[in-house]
Design an enzyme around this catalytic site. Structure first.
Site, PDB file in Angstrom:
ATOM      1  N   GLY A  63       0.771  -1.235   0.000  1.00 54.42           N
ATOM      2  CA  GLY A  63       0.000   0.000   0.000  1.00 54.42           C
ATOM      3  C   GLY A  63       0.796   1.276   0.000  1.00 54.42           C
ATOM      4  N   SER A  94       4.668   1.077  -4.009  1.00 56.21           N
ATOM      5  CA  SER A  94       5.985   0.534  -4.350  1.00 56.21           C
ATOM      6  C   SER A  94       6.140   0.261  -5.838  1.00 56.21           C
ATOM      7  CB  SER A  94       6.253  -0.739  -3.537  1.00 56.21           C
ATOM      8  OG  SER A  94       5.250  -1.716  -3.773  1.00 56.21           O
ATOM      9  N   SER A  95       5.090  -0.229  -6.493  1.00 55.17           N
ATOM     10  CA  SER A  95       5.218  -0.537  -7.921  1.00 55.17           C
ATOM     11  C   SER A  95       5.460   0.731  -8.733  1.00 55.17           C
ATOM     12  CB  SER A  95       3.971  -1.263  -8.433  1.00 55.17           C
ATOM     13  OG  SER A  95       2.832  -0.420  -8.387  1.00 55.17           O
ATOM     14  N   ASP A 126       0.306   7.860  -7.778  1.00 51.63           N
ATOM     15  CA  ASP A 126       1.522   7.347  -7.152  1.00 51.63           C
ATOM     16  C   ASP A 126       2.764   7.682  -7.966  1.00 51.63           C
ATOM     17  OD1 ASP A 126      -0.202   6.310  -5.327  1.00 51.63           O
ATOM     18  OD2 ASP A 126       0.118   4.214  -5.849  1.00 51.63           O
TER      19      ASP A 126
END
Length: 345
Positions: free
Chosen positions: A103, A106-107, A151
């Site tokens: 969560g 990170s990707s 993100d």
């Protein structure tokens, strides 16, 4: 040798409005911050003396003869996306301060750091906007992952920001103009706990996206909360910011039954009873890291109540994706310092 360092992020408000399926019709807005926990990508041209062409080191060690043989999907597609071929070997190593699939984005941090490092390996500079755009394209288009668009932007830019998404897919990043004392007060009141569980976000995110037509009221309300939370910080009301975290978490739970579960709900209720004002499970849902806003005088009580979980202290950071080294050694002698500095976004 190239080393990129890319921060992980915390998403506070507006998550869900950063999915293309939503903002392409309604626009979107989020508040997020990066923290002092990082993803590191090391890469170099692999010398031609080995019986393999490429080496990729992550949770596996891969030695392959062709890019198409690489198992790590982001590395394989990232190399192809940026035009790398088997004419020259590449060695890539990945290390992270936090576990993957928990969560923390990170990707996306990996995608941003990989692109930055590979661009630098070829002596190419890139600005933050283009870096974020390429990372979004890699994840959403090349990999076909059901992920939002906040993100990658957070990881590329760094800092505590409001990110706006237009219906045409463009975005803007606005640093939150708050007093240093407010920032430090917010930082002191945030607590991060690791539940010890990992999951793939794609299944949860896919269900959230599938439910978007039936969750317009919730998503519009979550978008409005971004404005309210922004005003809380501008006015110095960090406790109000924390209380709104409770509101947005309850709305997020309604986006999909996969967002939470009985274990997460129990942890959340226990933290609230011990003194947390608000909080949320980070990322798409189900497991991973939980964030709580807790007044400093109640933090010992919360730690004691959640003593079976790992408390992870952190600080806010503003650097975003950065190169810790500049260029491959064979090119260093031919570049001036201004040219070298231009490779750091």
């Amino acid at each position: 040798m190239i080393i990129s360092r890319t921060p992980f992020r915390i998403s506070f408000f507006g998550g869900g409005t950063d999915y293309p399926a939503w903002y392409s019709n309604h626009g979107g807005r989020v508040i997020s911050t990066t923290i002092d926990k990082y993803c590191y990508i090391t890469c170099r041209n692999l010398p031609p003396f080995f019986d393999i062409r490429h080496r990729v080191v992550w949770s596996h060690i891969e030695g392959v003869h062709s890019i198409h043989e690489i198992l790590h999907p982001a590395v394989r597609e990232g190399l192809k996306f940026l035009g790398f071929t088997d004419n020259a070997g590449v060695e890539i190593h990945h290390q992270g301060d936090l576990p993957a699939r928990t969560g923390m984005g990170s990707s996306s941090s990996f995608a941003v750091g990989l692109i930055l490092a590979l661009k630098a390996l070829r002596g190419e500079s890139i600005d933050r906007c283009e870096l974020a755009r390429l990372a979004i394209a890699l994840e959403q288009e090349r990999l076909g992952d059901t992920v939002g668009s906040q993100d990658q932007i957070a990881a590329a830019y760094g800092g505590l920001n409001t990110i706006d998404f237009a219906t045409d897919g463009s975005f803007s990043v606005t640093p939150l103009a708050i007093q240093p004392s407010v920032r430090s007060g917010l930082e002191r009141s945030l607590m991060l706990f690791y539940t010890g569980l990992c999951r793939s976000a794609s299944k949860v995110a896919a269900d959230v996206v599938a439910n978007i037509p039936d969750r317009t009221l919730e998503l519009h309300r979550m978008r409005v909360l971004v404005d309210e939370a922004e005003q809380c910080l501008i006015q110095g009301d960090t406790d109000g910011f924390g209380a709104l975290m409770d509101t947005t978490w309850r709305l997020k739970r309604r986006l999909s039954p996969l967002v939470s579960n009985s274990n997460i709900d129990r942890i959340y209720d226990r933290a609230k009873s011990a003194g947390a004002v608000g909080g949320k499970l980070l990322g798409a849902g189900t497991s991973g890291f939980m964030l709580f806003y807790v007044p400093p005088d109640r933090q010992e009580d919360v730690c004691d109540e959640l003593r079976e979980l790992l408390h992870v202290p952190f600080r806010l950071e503003d650097t975003g994706a950065t190169l810790l080294t500049g260029l491959p050694h064979e090119k260093n002698s031919r570049l001036s310092m201004p040219e070298l500095a231009s490779l750091t976004v």
